[in-house]
Design a protein around this motif. Structure first.
Motif, PDB file in Angstrom:
ATOM      1  N   SER A   1      49.166 -15.477   4.651  1.00 28.85           N
ATOM      2  CA  SER A   1      47.938 -14.686   4.474  1.00 28.85           C
ATOM      3  C   SER A   1      48.174 -13.182   4.454  1.00 28.85           C
ATOM      4  O   SER A   1      48.471 -12.617   3.412  1.00 28.85           O
ATOM      5  CB  SER A   1      46.897 -15.079   5.538  1.00 28.85           C
ATOM      6  N   ASP A   2      48.080 -12.522   5.592  1.00 26.78           N
ATOM      7  CA  ASP A   2      48.125 -11.063   5.604  1.00 26.78           C
ATOM      8  C   ASP A   2      49.531 -10.501   5.764  1.00 26.78           C
ATOM      9  O   ASP A   2      49.705  -9.345   6.115  1.00 26.78           O
ATOM     10  CB  ASP A   2      47.209 -10.505   6.685  1.00 26.78           C
ATOM     11  N   GLY A   3      50.557 -11.319   5.490  1.00 26.18           N
ATOM     12  CA  GLY A   3      51.912 -10.786   5.459  1.00 26.18           C
ATOM     13  C   GLY A   3      52.820 -11.210   6.589  1.00 26.18           C
ATOM     14  O   GLY A   3      53.945 -10.724   6.686  1.00 26.18           O
ATOM     15  N   LYS A   4      52.378 -12.120   7.442  1.00 28.12           N
ATOM     16  CA  LYS A   4      53.267 -12.621   8.485  1.00 28.12           C
ATOM     17  C   LYS A   4      54.369 -13.466   7.841  1.00 28.12           C
ATOM     18  O   LYS A   4      54.088 -14.340   7.030  1.00 28.12           O
ATOM     19  CB  LYS A   4      52.484 -13.464   9.492  1.00 28.12           C
ATOM     20  N   PRO A   5      55.633 -13.243   8.195  1.00 27.38           N
ATOM     21  CA  PRO A   5      56.721 -13.991   7.549  1.00 27.38           C
ATOM     22  C   PRO A   5      56.757 -15.444   7.991  1.00 27.38           C
ATOM     23  O   PRO A   5      56.491 -15.763   9.154  1.00 27.38           O
ATOM     24  CB  PRO A   5      57.980 -13.244   8.006  1.00 27.38           C
ATOM     25  N   LEU A   6      57.064 -16.308   7.055  1.00 24.25           N
ATOM     26  CA  LEU A   6      57.290 -17.722   7.333  1.00 24.25           C
ATOM     27  C   LEU A   6      58.689 -18.049   6.809  1.00 24.25           C
ATOM     28  O   LEU A   6      58.901 -18.166   5.604  1.00 24.25           O
ATOM     29  CB  LEU A   6      56.241 -18.583   6.631  1.00 24.25           C
ATOM     30  N   THR A   7      59.633 -18.160   7.715  1.00 23.21           N
ATOM     31  CA  THR A   7      61.024 -18.357   7.315  1.00 23.21           C
ATOM     32  C   THR A   7      61.582 -19.631   7.937  1.00 23.21           C
ATOM     33  O   THR A   7      61.198 -20.026   9.044  1.00 23.21           O
ATOM     34  CB  THR A   7      61.892 -17.160   7.752  1.00 23.21           C
ATOM     35  N   GLY A   8      62.487 -20.262   7.203  1.00 23.19           N
ATOM     36  CA  GLY A   8      63.128 -21.476   7.699  1.00 23.19           C
ATOM     37  C   GLY A   8      62.161 -22.611   7.954  1.00 23.19           C
ATOM     38  O   GLY A   8      62.371 -23.439   8.856  1.00 23.19           O
ATOM     39  N   PHE A   9      61.093 -22.690   7.154  1.00 28.44           N
ATOM     40  CA  PHE A   9      60.063 -23.718   7.375  1.00 28.44           C
ATOM     41  C   PHE A   9      60.610 -25.105   7.063  1.00 28.44           C
ATOM     42  O   PHE A   9      61.229 -25.335   6.020  1.00 28.44           O
ATOM     43  CB  PHE A   9      58.849 -23.449   6.495  1.00 28.44           C
ATOM     44  N   LYS A  10      60.340 -26.041   7.960  1.00 34.24           N
ATOM     45  CA  LYS A  10      60.702 -27.442   7.756  1.00 34.24           C
ATOM     46  C   LYS A  10      59.598 -28.330   8.323  1.00 34.24           C
ATOM     47  O   LYS A  10      58.909 -27.957   9.280  1.00 34.24           O
ATOM     48  CB  LYS A  10      62.036 -27.776   8.419  1.00 34.24           C
ATOM     49  N   ALA A  11      59.442 -29.491   7.722  1.00 31.41           N
ATOM     50  CA  ALA A  11      58.465 -30.463   8.210  1.00 31.41           C
ATOM     51  C   ALA A  11      58.862 -31.845   7.720  1.00 31.41           C
ATOM     52  O   ALA A  11      59.529 -31.991   6.691  1.00 31.41           O
ATOM     53  CB  ALA A  11      57.061 -30.115   7.746  1.00 31.41           C
ATOM     54  N   ASP A  12      58.456 -32.844   8.472  1.00 32.88           N
ATOM     55  CA  ASP A  12      58.609 -34.222   8.025  1.00 32.88           C
ATOM     56  C   ASP A  12      57.373 -34.600   7.215  1.00 32.88           C
ATOM     57  O   ASP A  12      56.301 -34.006   7.372  1.00 32.88           O
ATOM     58  CB  ASP A  12      58.765 -35.161   9.222  1.00 32.88           C
ATOM     59  N   LEU A  13      57.528 -35.585   6.375  1.00 35.18           N
ATOM     60  CA  LEU A  13      56.430 -36.030   5.522  1.00 35.18           C
ATOM     61  C   LEU A  13      56.281 -37.535   5.684  1.00 35.18           C
ATOM     62  O   LEU A  13      57.184 -38.304   5.313  1.00 35.18           O
ATOM     63  CB  LEU A  13      56.719 -35.648   4.066  1.00 35.18           C
TER      64      LEU A  13
ATOM     65  N   SER B   1      53.514 -40.713   5.095  1.00 34.14           N
ATOM     66  CA  SER B   1      52.257 -41.165   4.479  1.00 34.14           C
ATOM     67  C   SER B   1      51.496 -39.997   3.879  1.00 34.14           C
ATOM     68  O   SER B   1      50.272 -39.916   3.973  1.00 34.14           O
ATOM     69  CB  SER B   1      51.387 -41.899   5.507  1.00 34.14           C
ATOM     70  N   GLY B   2      52.232 -39.067   3.278  1.00 31.41           N
ATOM     71  CA  GLY B   2      51.637 -37.919   2.617  1.00 31.41           C
ATOM     72  C   GLY B   2      51.341 -36.746   3.519  1.00 31.41           C
ATOM     73  O   GLY B   2      50.975 -35.672   3.044  1.00 31.41           O
ATOM     74  N   GLN B   3      51.505 -36.910   4.830  1.00 37.29           N
ATOM     75  CA  GLN B   3      51.067 -35.914   5.801  1.00 37.29           C
ATOM     76  C   GLN B   3      52.258 -35.135   6.372  1.00 37.29           C
ATOM     77  O   GLN B   3      53.264 -35.726   6.765  1.00 37.29           O
ATOM     78  CB  GLN B   3      50.334 -36.627   6.937  1.00 37.29           C
ATOM     79  N   LEU B   4      52.121 -33.796   6.435  1.00 40.18           N
ATOM     80  CA  LEU B   4      53.139 -32.990   7.090  1.00 40.18           C
ATOM     81  C   LEU B   4      53.070 -33.181   8.602  1.00 40.18           C
ATOM     82  O   LEU B   4      51.989 -33.160   9.188  1.00 40.18           O
ATOM     83  CB  LEU B   4      52.943 -31.504   6.759  1.00 40.18           C
ATOM     84  N   ALA B   5      54.232 -33.364   9.219  1.00 39.90           N
ATOM     85  CA  ALA B   5      54.297 -33.560  10.665  1.00 39.90           C
ATOM     86  C   ALA B   5      55.561 -32.889  11.188  1.00 39.90           C
ATOM     87  O   ALA B   5      56.461 -32.543  10.425  1.00 39.90           O
ATOM     88  CB  ALA B   5      54.308 -35.054  10.999  1.00 39.90           C
ATOM     89  N   ASN B   6      55.599 -32.709  12.502  1.00 37.42           N
ATOM     90  CA  ASN B   6      56.764 -32.103  13.143  1.00 37.42           C
ATOM     91  C   ASN B   6      57.123 -30.776  12.483  1.00 37.42           C
ATOM     92  O   ASN B   6      58.275 -30.514  12.136  1.00 37.42           O
ATOM     93  CB  ASN B   6      57.960 -33.064  13.103  1.00 37.42           C
ATOM     94  N   VAL B   7      56.134 -29.923  12.313  1.00 36.47           N
ATOM     95  CA  VAL B   7      56.326 -28.619  11.670  1.00 36.47           C
ATOM     96  C   VAL B   7      57.136 -27.702  12.568  1.00 36.47           C
ATOM     97  O   VAL B   7      56.865 -27.589  13.769  1.00 36.47           O
ATOM     98  CB  VAL B   7      54.954 -27.978  11.354  1.00 36.47           C
ATOM     99  N   ARG B   8      58.136 -27.041  11.993  1.00 34.62           N
ATOM    100  CA  ARG B   8      58.916 -26.048  12.720  1.00 34.62           C
ATOM    101  C   ARG B   8      59.385 -24.989  11.744  1.00 34.62           C
ATOM    102  O   ARG B   8      59.355 -25.187  10.532  1.00 34.62           O
ATOM    103  CB  ARG B   8      60.099 -26.678  13.447  1.00 34.62           C
ATOM    104  N   ALA B   9      59.813 -23.849  12.262  1.00 36.06           N
ATOM    105  CA  ALA B   9      60.272 -22.755  11.420  1.00 36.06           C
ATOM    106  C   ALA B   9      61.067 -21.778  12.270  1.00 36.06           C
ATOM    107  O   ALA B   9      60.882 -21.699  13.493  1.00 36.06           O
ATOM    108  CB  ALA B   9      59.103 -22.041  10.749  1.00 36.06           C
ATOM    109  N   ASP B  10      61.928 -21.008  11.626  1.00 34.34           N
ATOM    110  CA  ASP B  10      62.643 -19.941  12.330  1.00 34.34           C
ATOM    111  C   ASP B  10      61.668 -18.849  12.769  1.00 34.34           C
ATOM    112  O   ASP B  10      61.842 -18.239  13.818  1.00 34.34           O
ATOM    113  CB  ASP B  10      63.732 -19.350  11.435  1.00 34.34           C
ATOM    114  N   ALA B  11      60.667 -18.601  11.948  1.00 32.43           N
ATOM    115  CA  ALA B  11      59.626 -17.618  12.281  1.00 32.43           C
ATOM    116  C   ALA B  11      58.345 -18.003  11.557  1.00 32.43           C
ATOM    117  O   ALA B  11      58.379 -18.424  10.406  1.00 32.43           O
ATOM    118  CB  ALA B  11      60.047 -16.211  11.860  1.00 32.43           C
ATOM    119  N   GLY B  12      57.223 -17.887  12.241  1.00 33.50           N
ATOM    120  CA  GLY B  12      55.924 -18.087  11.606  1.00 33.50           C
ATOM    121  C   GLY B  12      55.300 -19.452  11.786  1.00 33.50           C
ATOM    122  O   GLY B  12      54.207 -19.692  11.269  1.00 33.50           O
TER     123      GLY B  12
END
Length: 405
Positions: A275-287, A289-300
């Motif tokens: 949105s307003d410029g917050k960094p999202l780096t190293g984003f990972k998630a499991d998928l 049944s179509g749904q993102l789960a276990n969301v993690r990231a280096d930042a954000g």
């Protein structure tokens, strides 16, 4: 965003415009937009939207609409007014934009960027308040009305110094690239898009992998597949779905939906901003049944979760994809710049896909760039390591004066 901005981005998140072939000749750019891309005809009502910083091009477009015999109406926004609406309007007064009822009576919508500094406009706006704007827009029923309308659209943008500075992009190079994007060989792009469309429209299973760790599969299920090659042709204008009546400049994408509960595997996105410029780096998630789960990231990760939470679980459902086709547009993933029209650039998106023929109607969602992706459909490779696999490569050339039938 302002309500109108939310609605426009919901209708289509398409970016783009101008090139060295045109320089700052707004009259020539306007001719391309009005006559070639939109195909404005005498008597048509053309709504032109944009920001204060885009006024010279808006004016040139309106003049060209008049020369074509159309009726031009300009709707101008400013960062200051948008910021006031986002931060100062009483929450009880937030409602769907009433001008959309008038918009549905128009024949053509030509949209230029509304914000000069979008991050500054949106800075500090709470996720709950942003969600409120999206929710009232969704409740208005505009999405369902767009397909039934006669409206067709051209979505236009051009290099922005504030954006370039925020992304730490070299502005002259970035400007030249984006301007050059509109001069791509759209006939070649159209041919490539049609070949890919045949594979995607009849395909059953898509697999997407990447060096960063993406490895997932999606069921395509015979859903509609859309192409954008910069022109709403005479044939396109007769299509029932609004996305088939829409083009972007520079163009060059093919996109569609997957079965909403089909996605399985792992997703690893390229660096991005929230949105307003917050960094999202190293984003990972499991998928699952179509749904993102276990969301993690280096930042954000926390900021991402906060942004998505007000929309509920369906906003975290992978629902659609896109593949870029324009050879002039180049990503710079190290600077989190990933134009969706760049040849071989792959995006996965969550949330609403109802205008694409899907069933997800969430008012929220997120777009994930997948850098250096490999895409296979039923074992046939369409993209390998971020490069399109095709014998025909779209080249850079002045935009042709064409009107495909």
């Amino acid at each position: 965003m302002m309500k109108r901005g939310v609605l426009m981005s919901g209708i289509l998140s398409l970016l783009l415009l101008t090139g060295p072939a045109f320089g700052q000749n707004y009259e020539q750019i306007a001719k391309q937009i009005v006559n070639t891309s939109a195909g404005v005809k005498p008597g048509e009502l053309v709504v032109i939207t944009g920001g204060q910083h885009t006024l010279p091009l808006m004016e040139a477009v309106a003049v060209e609409v008049t020369r074509a015999g159309g009726q031009a109406t300009m709707m101008l926004g400013t960062d200051k007014v948008a910021r006031a609406e986002l931060m100062e309007m009483p929450e009880s007064a937030i409602q769907a934009d009433k001008t959309n009822n008038w918009l549905l009576q128009a024949d053509v919508l030509i949209t230029l960027p509304q914000y000069e500094d979008g991050r500054a406009v949106m800075a500090g706006v709470s996720p709950a308040r942003m969600a409120k704007f999206s929710q009232v827009a969704a409740a208005s029923g505009l999405t369902e009305k767009l397909d039934a309308s006669k409206l067709r659209g051209v979505f236009v943008s051009y290099p922005n110094k504030s954006f370039a500075a925020a992304q730490q992009l070299d502005y002259p190079s970035y400007e030249q690239m984006v301007w050059g994007g509109i001069g791509a060989d759209y006939a070649a792009i159209a041919g490539q898009a049609e070949r890919l469309k045949q594979t995607l429209a009849t395909g059953k299973k898509m697999r997407i992998t990447s060096p960063a760790g993406t490895d997932l599969t999606l069921e395509l299920g015979g859903r509609p597949v859309f192409t954008d090659d910069g022109v709403v042709s005479a044939a396109d204008q007769q299509e029932k779905l609004i996305y088939n009546r829409t083009a972007a400049l520079p163009g060059g994408r093919i996109y569609g939906t997957c079965q909403e509960t089909s996605g399985t595997g792992r997703l690893a996105a390229a660096n991005d901003y929230i949105s307003d410029g917050k960094p999202l780096t190293g984003f990972k998630a499991d998928l699952k049944s179509g749904q993102l789960a276990n969301v993690r990231a280096d930042a954000g990760a926390d900021a991402f979760q906060q942004q998505m939470a007000p929309y509920g679980p369906t906003a975290m459902q992978i629902t659609n994809f896109s593949i870029g086709l324009n050879p002039v547009m180049k990503p710079q993933s190290d600077k989190s710049y990933n134009p969706n029209t760049a040849a071989g650039m792959v995006y996965l998106r969550t949330g609403n896909n109802s205008l694409l023929g899907g069933t997800n109607k969430s008012p929220g969602g997120y777009s994930f760039p997948i850098a250096n992706a490999t895409v296979e459909v039923d074992g046939k490779v369409l993209v390998r390591n971020g490069q399109l696999v095709s014998t025909a490569v779209a080249s850079t050339a002045p935009a042709p004066k064409k009107s495909r039938k």
